[in-house]
Design a protein around this motif. Structure first.
Motif, mmCIF file in Angstrom:
data_model
loop_
_atom_site.group_PDB
_atom_site.id
_atom_site.type_symbol
_atom_site.label_atom_id
_atom_site.label_comp_id
_atom_site.label_asym_id
_atom_site.label_seq_id
_atom_site.Cartn_x
_atom_site.Cartn_y
_atom_site.Cartn_z
ATOM 1 N N ILE A 275 5.627 5.064 0.534
ATOM 2 C CA ILE A 275 4.646 4.393 1.383
ATOM 3 C C ILE A 275 4.947 4.757 2.830
ATOM 4 O O ILE A 275 6.113 4.949 3.194
ATOM 5 C CB ILE A 275 4.680 2.847 1.186
ATOM 6 C CG1 ILE A 275 3.643 2.134 2.059
ATOM 7 C CG2 ILE A 275 6.067 2.297 1.454
ATOM 8 C CD1 ILE A 275 2.222 2.362 1.641
ATOM 9 N N GLN A 293 -1.286 11.619 5.205
ATOM 10 C CA GLN A 293 -2.448 11.662 4.308
ATOM 11 C C GLN A 293 -2.574 13.021 3.623
ATOM 12 O O GLN A 293 -2.957 13.111 2.458
ATOM 13 C CB GLN A 293 -3.721 11.357 5.093
ATOM 14 C CG GLN A 293 -3.799 9.923 5.598
ATOM 15 C CD GLN A 293 -4.977 9.726 6.524
ATOM 16 O OE1 GLN A 293 -6.107 9.508 6.080
ATOM 17 N NE2 GLN A 293 -4.731 9.805 7.826
ATOM 18 N N GLU A 298 -0.071 6.820 0.594
ATOM 19 C CA GLU A 298 -0.803 5.648 1.079
ATOM 20 C C GLU A 298 -0.150 5.166 2.369
ATOM 21 O O GLU A 298 1.085 5.173 2.508
ATOM 22 C CB GLU A 298 -0.820 4.538 0.033
ATOM 23 C CG GLU A 298 -1.746 4.861 -1.131
ATOM 24 C CD GLU A 298 -2.429 3.622 -1.701
ATOM 25 O OE1 GLU A 298 -2.683 2.670 -0.918
ATOM 26 O OE2 GLU A 298 -2.711 3.621 -2.900
ATOM 27 N N CYS A 299 -0.986 4.732 3.320
ATOM 28 C CA CYS A 299 -0.518 4.395 4.665
ATOM 29 C C CYS A 299 -1.000 3.008 5.064
ATOM 30 O O CYS A 299 -2.187 2.708 4.941
ATOM 31 C CB CYS A 299 -1.047 5.420 5.678
ATOM 32 S SG CYS A 299 -0.718 7.159 5.244
ATOM 33 N N ASP A 310 -8.335 8.286 9.977
ATOM 34 C CA ASP A 310 -8.525 8.182 8.522
ATOM 35 C C ASP A 310 -9.340 9.383 8.063
ATOM 36 O O ASP A 310 -10.505 9.534 8.437
ATOM 37 C CB ASP A 310 -9.246 6.880 8.195
ATOM 38 C CG ASP A 310 -9.397 6.634 6.702
ATOM 39 O OD1 ASP A 310 -9.132 7.563 5.900
ATOM 40 O OD2 ASP A 310 -9.818 5.525 6.336
ATOM 41 N N LEU A 315 -6.682 6.593 1.593
ATOM 42 C CA LEU A 315 -5.236 6.391 1.665
ATOM 43 C C LEU A 315 -4.809 5.445 2.782
ATOM 44 O O LEU A 315 -3.629 5.087 2.861
ATOM 45 C CB LEU A 315 -4.544 7.747 1.871
ATOM 46 C CG LEU A 315 -4.622 8.712 0.696
ATOM 47 C CD1 LEU A 315 -4.173 10.108 1.120
ATOM 48 C CD2 LEU A 315 -3.764 8.211 -0.459
ATOM 49 N N ARG A 317 -4.971 1.876 4.946
ATOM 50 C CA ARG A 317 -5.340 0.465 5.055
ATOM 51 C C ARG A 317 -5.003 0.005 6.470
ATOM 52 O O ARG A 317 -3.836 0.027 6.873
ATOM 53 C CB ARG A 317 -4.565 -0.387 4.053
ATOM 54 C CG ARG A 317 -4.793 -0.042 2.599
ATOM 55 C CD ARG A 317 -4.121 -1.067 1.705
ATOM 56 N NE ARG A 317 -4.063 -0.637 0.324
ATOM 57 C CZ ARG A 317 -3.577 -1.383 -0.676
ATOM 58 N NH1 ARG A 317 -3.115 -2.600 -0.413
ATOM 59 N NH2 ARG A 317 -3.547 -0.935 -1.913
ATOM 60 N N VAL A 335 0.733 -1.202 -2.946
ATOM 61 C CA VAL A 335 0.066 0.101 -2.922
ATOM 62 C C VAL A 335 0.291 0.839 -4.231
ATOM 63 O O VAL A 335 1.248 0.565 -4.967
ATOM 64 C CB VAL A 335 0.573 0.975 -1.746
ATOM 65 C CG1 VAL A 335 0.346 0.290 -0.428
ATOM 66 C CG2 VAL A 335 2.039 1.340 -1.939
ATOM 67 N N SER A 336 -0.580 1.802 -4.490
ATOM 68 C CA SER A 336 -0.403 2.681 -5.641
ATOM 69 C C SER A 336 0.614 3.749 -5.296
ATOM 70 O O SER A 336 0.605 4.303 -4.196
ATOM 71 C CB SER A 336 -1.739 3.338 -6.008
ATOM 72 O OG SER A 336 -1.526 4.363 -6.965
ATOM 73 N N ARG A 339 0.126 9.799 -6.115
ATOM 74 C CA ARG A 339 -0.310 10.640 -4.997
ATOM 75 C C ARG A 339 -1.762 11.090 -5.195
ATOM 76 O O ARG A 339 -2.228 11.272 -6.323
ATOM 77 C CB ARG A 339 0.587 11.869 -4.858
ATOM 78 C CG ARG A 339 2.015 11.559 -4.459
ATOM 79 C CD ARG A 339 2.111 11.006 -3.057
ATOM 80 N NE ARG A 339 3.497 10.772 -2.675
ATOM 81 C CZ ARG A 339 4.147 11.422 -1.716
ATOM 82 N NH1 ARG A 339 3.521 12.328 -0.992
ATOM 83 N NH2 ARG A 339 5.405 11.152 -1.457
ATOM 84 N N SER A 342 -5.620 15.380 -1.269
ATOM 85 C CA SER A 342 -6.486 15.090 -0.133
ATOM 86 C C SER A 342 -7.117 16.332 0.495
ATOM 87 O O SER A 342 -7.702 16.237 1.576
ATOM 88 C CB SER A 342 -5.677 14.332 0.936
ATOM 89 O OG SER A 342 -4.571 15.115 1.354
#
Length: 386
Positions: A275, A293, A298-299, A310, A315, A317, A335-336, A339, A342
């Motif tokens: 994370i 990203q 996830e950020c 973004d 990815l 929040r 978070v998930s 990966r 992207s």
């Protein structure tokens, strides 16, 4: 035929966001057509200096800008442009101080003078009145104004836009292939760093007030209260390092936070993380966040950071800095860990460094060759937007 030489004006070529963006462009342009030189404002060598010289660039080092030595600084600027009449383009990245550089460039007859904003705010210090003073001179001295984000453009230029154009957005591009997720690299590096069974929280950024490390550590403390297997990796360095060390000790996190210093292998470190936390108080458009990203991480990001950072891969929040550390921690813990690829989002959102480099190269060439008495021919990079 000799390449067009562009003078890039920076603070120091260390591994900061603006500097990394410049190096990404420098590596990807055709240097037989366009070559970069650098005017820095530190006497010490920067992290990228050796690579710059290997790529054919020259480096001119000035002392730091201080209000008490403005008169001398202005003379030094006049001297460098007098001694180097080959420059037809000056591209300045030192925010409000760019107006002084571009004033000297204009006086020396440099036809294309670019001011580039990389932040959306300034720290409160004794230099603040002088910083605001500098912003008044953009209209008369800059032919073009760039910004890494809309907010960065509004903050620096406001009504003081360039004489021939408005503010254009030039995004901080990254090379997807450098940062894309690689499971083998992740596994290997986690073994080497003894992180195989850890929940790894990461952050990349210099140690200064804008990055909000004190709050970041409080968030991690809340994470660590729930997941005792968590480790925080801090890549970066700066004048607040002693304060950060004291905060780590105060929170009882000495064995769980690793200060990694300035790193040239950020792309590899991002593979290790689970994370990415980014609670900045203010930013322009942070390269580190775009890179995270690109790596599919996830950020959890403060709402003070531009939404333009973004890339649209799902990815990021955004969380208010008014929320307590525990609320931030809860989001980070939910978070998930899967990966995301992207690449498509990166290209679609205009952060692909290959396209950006080609666009800015074409801009430099066109304006250097077609400058007339009325000013630069206003052909802006293809990825730029209002």
């Amino acid at each position: 035929m000799e390449p067009i030489r562009v003078l890039q004006v920076v603070t120091v070529m260390n591994r900061g966001g603006a500097e990394t963006m410049l190096m990404n462009i420098y590596r990807n342009i055709d240097r037989s057509k366009v070559q970069f030189d650098f005017l820095t404002h530190r006497l010490e060598e920067g992290a990228y200096d050796q690579e710059i010289q290997e790529l054919g660039g020259r480096i001119f080092r000035f002392p730091p800008i201080r209000p008490q030595r403005y008169a001398r600084y202005f003379r030094e600027l006049d001297e460098i442009f007098s001694h180097h009449p080959e420059y037809r383009i000056v591209h300045s990245h030192i925010n409000e101080n760019s107006s002084f550089v571009l004033r000297a460039a204009k006086k020396a007859g440099v036809p294309v003078r670019i001011a580039h904003s990389h932040t959306s705010n300034l720290p409160l210090d004794y230099k603040l009145p002088f910083r605001y003073y500098g912003r008044f001179f953009f209209r008369e001295n800059a032919t073009h104004c760039y910004a890494c984000s809309t907010e960065a453009g509004k903050w620096l230029f406001k009504r003081y836009a360039a004489q021939n154009s408005g503010v254009e957005i030039l995004k901080n591009g990254v090379d997807y292939d450098t940062f894309k997720y690689d499971h083998e690299v992740r596994s290997k590096l986690r073994r080497e760093m003894e992180l195989e069974d850890k929940f790894v929280v990461g952050h990349v950024g210099r140690f200064d007030k804008s990055k909000n490390h004190a709050f970041l550590l409080e968030v991690f403390k809340e994470i660590h209260n729930v997941r005792t297997d968590s480790v925080l990796l801090l890549a970066g360095d700066g004048y607040l390092r002693p304060n950060i060390l004291k905060k780590i000790e105060k929170l009882g996190l000495t064995g769980s936070v690793r200060l990694l210093g300035m790193r040239s292998d950020v792309a590899r470190l991002l593979q290790v993380m689970d994370i990415f936390l980014f609670p900045s108080i203010f930013e322009g458009l942070p390269m580190a966040l775009v890179e995270a990203q690109a790596a599919g991480l996830e950020c959890i990001v403060s709402d003070a950071v531009s939404k333009e950072s973004d890339i649209g891969a799902g990815l990021v929040r955004f969380v208010s800095l008014k929320e307590p550390p525990k609320a931030w921690a809860e989001k980070a813990l939910n978070v998930s860990l899967n990966r995301v690829d992207s690449k498509e989002a990166l290209i679609k959102s205009g952060f692909d460094i290959v396209h950006i480099s080609r666009s800015i190269q074409d801009f430099y060439i066109h304006n250097a060759e077609n400058y007339g008495e009325l000013g630069a021919v206003d052909v802006l990079p293809g990825n730029a937007g209002a």
